[in-house]
Design an enzyme around this catalytic site. Structure first.
Site: not given
Ligand code: G6P
Length: 610
Positions: A2, A27, A74, A98-99, A483, A487, A490, A506, A605
């Site tokens: 928010c 935001r 939000w 907000n909060g 993970e 990262k 990507e 292996h 995203k």
């Molecule tokens: C896209 C984003 C990732 C995310 C994935 C799943 O590939 O780039 O960062 O982890 O989607 O998205 P979700 O909104 O379902 O967590």
């Protein structure tokens, strides 16, 4: 997240508020509203949707007011709609917030019994009613606010105006950011500096417990509870507007990484009671009897959320002894899964809009399973279509690479595992309390883990030109290796792989030579000695080992060329702490390689197509 803007001065506040809200659009929000004075009365205009819709709706009204409040919402409690949009009103009190108010439910029930009528589903509305109640009892604006806030638990940044005392804005901050801007005969409040940067660069950043009183003459500060006056000197901001949007950070991703102590605190707020040793099951929209009857769990997700699912399996099976299967959503939807009676499908999704995840969710429902979604976006498709929802409350995530959404998903899974284990009689209240106490320390420990940033930058400088990177982990931290590799791939476009360390022999061991950096996750746990052996296997073939280890562990030092030390936590929360240096490493490598960190090539995203 928010956004708040408030103005008092000589100008017409309406365009200042609209402009301020536009500066906060980055935001993320789902509704907007403003409040202003007209003929000595406060009027409110709100709408679901975008600021331009709000602007269009007031265009022909020729509104003028030298004082006003604005808000972008939000959603956290209650869907995005006009009724739930801010400002909220009770009698002559109008406010933006907000909060998250932790005890809003109890407060609302109490106030309803006393005859108060609520018009929204928000937690915010209780604050207006409380202040109004004290005002009706004869307290002035300021004292009514102080008195009301004594009863409110949780996080808040509030901006308040009162029809009876029309030349004032009161602002109070606790655990949610709020700043005051001081211009020439005009004064502002905002959740974030960009909202008023166009008008003034002089800023006072409020601390917890600060109350600011804005009038046409100036701003005075005091402690909200003790009333003690506070002296605050504005500092001059030299940020550009785009830096200001990122809170002074260079990228949204870095801002979101550093926001994690706050995000996790918001995720756990009001979700359990240490005293009772219980998870608040309302927050999962589930009953204990439903948990008791579960005999199988499927965890389904995509991308980083799938890594949360993998870790969730370790937590659930270890704590609650209920068997779990983990699936990538695009596989699950086509594999004709066998879902026995008494199964729960947990869908994990930041956006709640990922096409494959939604299809898997639909398929699960078709096959008769109950669906719980762990989701960040309120009222998203996943949240609307699930039987139960746990909102992560991490605030909008703008960087494409998910960071704070990931660690808050893990926090949600931790709480779910405790609730399930308790319902199944696998954990005593004593053990539950211990797990809660460790969770309460987590925001602070995450803050401590973030102090590795400059050490990580040094490592990134050393390795940013490599072609490949290997990440190794074991047990609950094996998904963190996945993970870390995801990262790095990507956002820096370096080829990286995550592996369970025991599997290195292996295959991937063939890749190890003098040019190959290997990051090993080596917390103090039951497989520490095993990972040390794997590190030795790398070293003896010329590979460079970067170890992430528990603070105080000296044994690891002789087995790695670089060691990053992380605060100690319990087994289940280690992945949260240990993901931090890996996210930072990917970030710095990408920056050093001049990559577009927040919008990496070819990625989105929210992937709403198959
Ligand atoms: C896209 C984003 C990732 C995310 C994935 C799943 O590939 O780039 O960062 O982890 O989607 O998205 P979700 O909104 O379902 O967590």
């Amino acid at each position: 997240m928010c956004g708040i803007i408030g103005y008092i001065g000589k100008k017409n506040s309406i365009p200042v508020l609209i402009n301020g809200l536009k500066r906060l659009e980055y935001r993320g929000y789902d509704s907007a509203g403003i409040a202003f004075f007209r003929n000595d009365k406060i009027e409110v205009r709100r709408c679901a949707g975008k600021i331009r819709d709000l602007e269009a709706s007031i265009k022909n009204e020729n509104l003028k007011s030298v004082i006003g409040l604005g808000h972008t919402r939000w959603a956290t409690h209650g869907r995005p709609s006009e009724e739930n949009a801010h400002p909220h009103r009770a009698g002559g009190i109008v406010l933006v917030h907000n909060g998250i108010i932790e005890n809003y439910f109890e407060l609302r029930e109490e106030l309803k019994k006393k005859g108060h009528v609520f018009t929204s589903e928000t937690d915010t509305e209780v604050i207006c009613h409380l202040i109004n109640r004290y005002a009706q009892k004869g307290l002035g604006f300021e004292d009514a606010t102080r008195e009301a806030l004594k009863h409110v638990e949780g996080a808040y940044a509030v901006g308040i105006i009162n029809e009876k005392e029309p030349d004032k804005i009161i602002a109070v901050k606790k655990d949610s950011p709020l700043v005051v801007g001081t211009g020439d005969g005009e004064f502002f409040i905002a959740s974030d500096i960009p909202a008023f940067l166009k008008y003034t660069k002089n800023v006072v950043i409020l601390e917890n417990g600060d109350m600011a009183m804005l009038t046409h003459q100036g701003v005075s500060f005091s402690n909200v509870q003790t009333k003690k006056p506070l002296k605050k000197v504005p500092s001059k901001i030299s940020w550009s507007p785009s830096m200001a949007e990122k809170g002074g950070y260079k990228h949204f991703m870095l801002k979101e990484i550093f926001e994690q102590p706050r995000a996790i605190a918001d995720t756990i707020r009001g979700r359990f009671s240490v005293g009772k040793g219980e998870v608040n099951l309302d927050e999962f929209s589930m009953k204990e009897s439903a948990l008791k009857n579960l005999n199988k769990i499927f965890l389904v997700a995509c991308g980083t959320s799938w890594h949360s699912a993998l870790i969730g399996k370790y937590m659930i099976e270890d704590m609650a002894r209920v068997p779990c299967e983990v699936d990538i959503a695009s596989e699950f939807r086509y594999r004709k899964p066998f879902i026995p009676k008494g199964s729960l499908v947990i869908v994990i999704t930041q956006s709640g809009e990922t096409a494959d995840t939604l299809a898997a969710q639909k398929e699960s429902k078709k096959l008769g399973a109950r669906v719980l979604t762990i989701c960040n976006v309120v009222d998203s498709t996943s949240a609307r279509e699930a039987d139960s929802v746990f909102y992560t409350h991490s605030g909008p995530e703008i960087g494409v690479a998910s960071t704070k959404a990931f660690t808050t998903q893990l926090t949600g899974l931790y709480l779910f595992s405790i609730a399930l284990a308790k319902a199944k009689g696998k954990l005593h209240s004593r053990e539950v309390k211990k797990l809660f106490n460790e969770l309460l320390l987590l925001p602070e420990k995450v803050g401590k883990a973030l102090q590795c940033n400059s050490a990580v930058l040094k490592i990134a400088r050393k390795f940013c030109q490599v072609r490949d990177f290997l990440y190794l982990g074991r047990g609950i931290n094996y998904p963190i290796a996945l993970e870390g590799a995801l990262k790095l791939k990507e956002i820096s476009y370096i080829h990286a792989e995550g592996y369970p360390a025991g599997e290195m022999k292996h295959g991937p061991i063939a890749l190890i030579d003098n040019d190959m950096p290997v990051l090993a996750l080596a917390p103090d746990d039951n497989v520490f000695e095993k990972i040390i052996s794997n590190m030795e296997e790398v070293k003896s073939r010329g590979g460079k080992v970067i170890a992430v280890a528990t603070e105080g562990n000296t044994k690891v030092l002789s087995h790695a060329s670089h060691v990053l030390s992380m605060p100690k936590t319990n087994y289940y929360l280690t992945p949260i702490i240990f993901s931090i240096p890996l996210h930072l490493l990917a970030y710095h490598m990408a920056v050093l390689r001049k990559c577009n960190v927040d919008q990496p090539r070819n990625l989105a995203k929210s992937v709403t197509v198959e």
